[in-house]
Motif scaffolding. Structure first.
Motif, short mmCIF file in Angstrom:
data_model
loop_
_atom_site.label_atom_id
_atom_site.label_comp_id
_atom_site.label_asym_id
_atom_site.label_seq_id
_atom_site.Cartn_x
_atom_site.Cartn_y
_atom_site.Cartn_z
N ASP A 196 -0.81 -14.15 -7.92
CA ASP A 196 -1.27 -14.25 -6.53
C ASP A 196 -0.20 -14.76 -5.58
O ASP A 196 -0.24 -14.47 -4.39
N LYS A 197 0.76 -15.52 -6.08
CA LYS A 197 1.79 -16.06 -5.19
C LYS A 197 2.71 -14.96 -4.65
O LYS A 197 3.41 -15.16 -3.67
N TYR A 198 2.68 -13.78 -5.25
CA TYR A 198 3.51 -12.66 -4.79
C TYR A 198 2.75 -11.72 -3.85
O TYR A 198 3.33 -10.77 -3.34
N THR A 199 1.48 -11.97 -3.59
CA THR A 199 0.67 -11.06 -2.80
C THR A 199 1.22 -10.87 -1.39
O THR A 199 1.33 -9.75 -0.90
N SER A 200 1.58 -11.96 -0.73
CA SER A 200 2.06 -11.84 0.65
C SER A 200 3.37 -11.04 0.72
O SER A 200 3.56 -10.23 1.63
N GLN A 201 4.26 -11.25 -0.25
CA GLN A 201 5.53 -10.51 -0.27
C GLN A 201 5.28 -9.03 -0.54
O GLN A 201 5.92 -8.16 0.07
N LEU A 202 4.35 -8.73 -1.43
CA LEU A 202 4.02 -7.33 -1.71
C LEU A 202 3.39 -6.65 -0.50
O LEU A 202 3.67 -5.49 -0.22
N LEU A 203 2.53 -7.38 0.21
CA LEU A 203 1.92 -6.80 1.42
C LEU A 203 2.97 -6.45 2.46
O LEU A 203 2.86 -5.42 3.14
N LYS A 204 3.99 -7.28 2.61
CA LYS A 204 5.07 -6.98 3.55
C LYS A 204 5.78 -5.69 3.15
O LYS A 204 6.10 -4.85 4.00
N LEU A 205 6.02 -5.52 1.85
CA LEU A 205 6.66 -4.28 1.38
C LEU A 205 5.76 -3.08 1.62
O LEU A 205 6.23 -2.01 2.03
N TYR A 206 4.46 -3.24 1.34
CA TYR A 206 3.52 -2.13 1.52
C TYR A 206 3.43 -1.71 2.99
O TYR A 206 3.30 -0.53 3.31
N LYS A 207 3.49 -2.69 3.90
CA LYS A 207 3.38 -2.37 5.32
C LYS A 207 4.61 -1.61 5.81
O LYS A 207 4.51 -0.80 6.73
N LYS A 208 5.76 -1.85 5.20
CA LYS A 208 6.99 -1.16 5.61
C LYS A 208 6.97 0.32 5.21
O LYS A 208 7.55 1.16 5.89
N LYS A 209 6.33 0.64 4.09
CA LYS A 209 6.29 2.02 3.61
C LYS A 209 5.20 2.77 4.36
O LYS A 209 4.02 2.56 4.13
N THR A 210 5.58 3.62 5.30
CA THR A 210 4.58 4.31 6.13
C THR A 210 4.68 5.82 6.06
O THR A 210 3.81 6.50 6.58
N THR A 211 5.71 6.37 5.45
CA THR A 211 5.89 7.82 5.47
C THR A 211 5.40 8.45 4.17
O THR A 211 5.39 7.82 3.12
N GLY A 212 4.99 9.69 4.26
CA GLY A 212 4.60 10.46 3.08
C GLY A 212 3.18 10.15 2.63
O GLY A 212 2.46 9.33 3.20
N ARG A 213 2.75 10.89 1.62
CA ARG A 213 1.39 10.71 1.09
C ARG A 213 1.21 9.33 0.48
O ARG A 213 0.17 8.69 0.64
N PHE A 214 2.24 8.86 -0.25
CA PHE A 214 2.14 7.54 -0.87
C PHE A 214 2.04 6.45 0.20
O PHE A 214 1.30 5.49 0.06
N GLY A 215 2.78 6.61 1.30
CA GLY A 215 2.71 5.65 2.40
C GLY A 215 1.33 5.60 3.03
O GLY A 215 0.83 4.54 3.39
#
Length: 190
Positions: free
Chosen positions: A140-159
């Motif tokens: 759980d301590k990595y959740t905030s860092q992962l969310l930041k990475l997920y928010k940056k990925k916006t292109t394509g179907r995976f985004g």
């Protein structure tokens, strides 16, 4: 070492046989031989233990069927001690199926239903790697860092799929950690 591996393969050691290959003039369709192949250790992809002593594929299959029948009972009626023993006993059969045939998850869930309950998942991870699976609280301590990475990925179907997950996560109650953990499972990512 090649001669040693050949002797192990002839003796029936499955770890060596799964990595060995024999292609020759007389057997042109055989798999290619691999140079510098070592015996896989615990945690490696092709780790394939031998059957327990005094057990065959048929006896382990009977234990698997008994375990499946026991797992079909309601949660209160299940004998978890028996299921744990049979899952431990049939580990080599399960690894052989997974390494050699690589079945789809649905088929694996049908054949080994106990493997998909949380305690057995932790035990299976320990059987394979000889280490304990980290608990969710440590992850759980990595959740905030992962969310930041997920928010940056916006292109394509995976985004687009990641944006759906992030949106669903942000809509969850932050005090209910189990609801937040299951967001990717409950979000339709079709």
């Amino acid at each position: 070492m090649g001669n040693y591996r050949t002797k192990l393969c002839r003796a029936g050691i499955k770890d060596v046989a799964v990595n060995a290959g024999k292609r020759s003039r007389t057997n042109p369709d055989g798999t290619a031989s691999r140079a510098n192949i070592k015996r896989p250790r615990r945690g490696e992809v092709n780790f394939l233990p031998n059957y327990p002593s005094c057990e065959t594929k048929d006896t382990l299959e009977m234990q698997r069927l008994n375990m499946v029948e026991e797992f079909k009972k309601t949660t209160a009626e299940r004998d978890m001690l028996l299921i744990n023993q049979q899952m431990q006993r049939t580990f080599s059969l399960r690894r052989e199926e997974i390494v050699n045939s690589a079945p789809p998850i649905d088929e694996l869930r049908h054949r080994w239903p106990a493997l998909f309950c949380e305690p057995q998942l932790y035990l299976e991870f320990h059987r394979i790697t000889n280490q304990n699976l980290p608990t969710f609280s440590e992850l759980d301590k990595y959740t905030s860092q992962l969310l930041k990475l997920y928010k940056k990925k916006t292109t394509g179907r995976f985004g687009e799929k990641l944006q759906q997950v992030v949106t669903a996560y942000e809509e969850q109650d932050k005090n209910n950690i189990s609801a937040a953990r299951t967001v990717p499972c409950t979000t339709k990512l079709a």
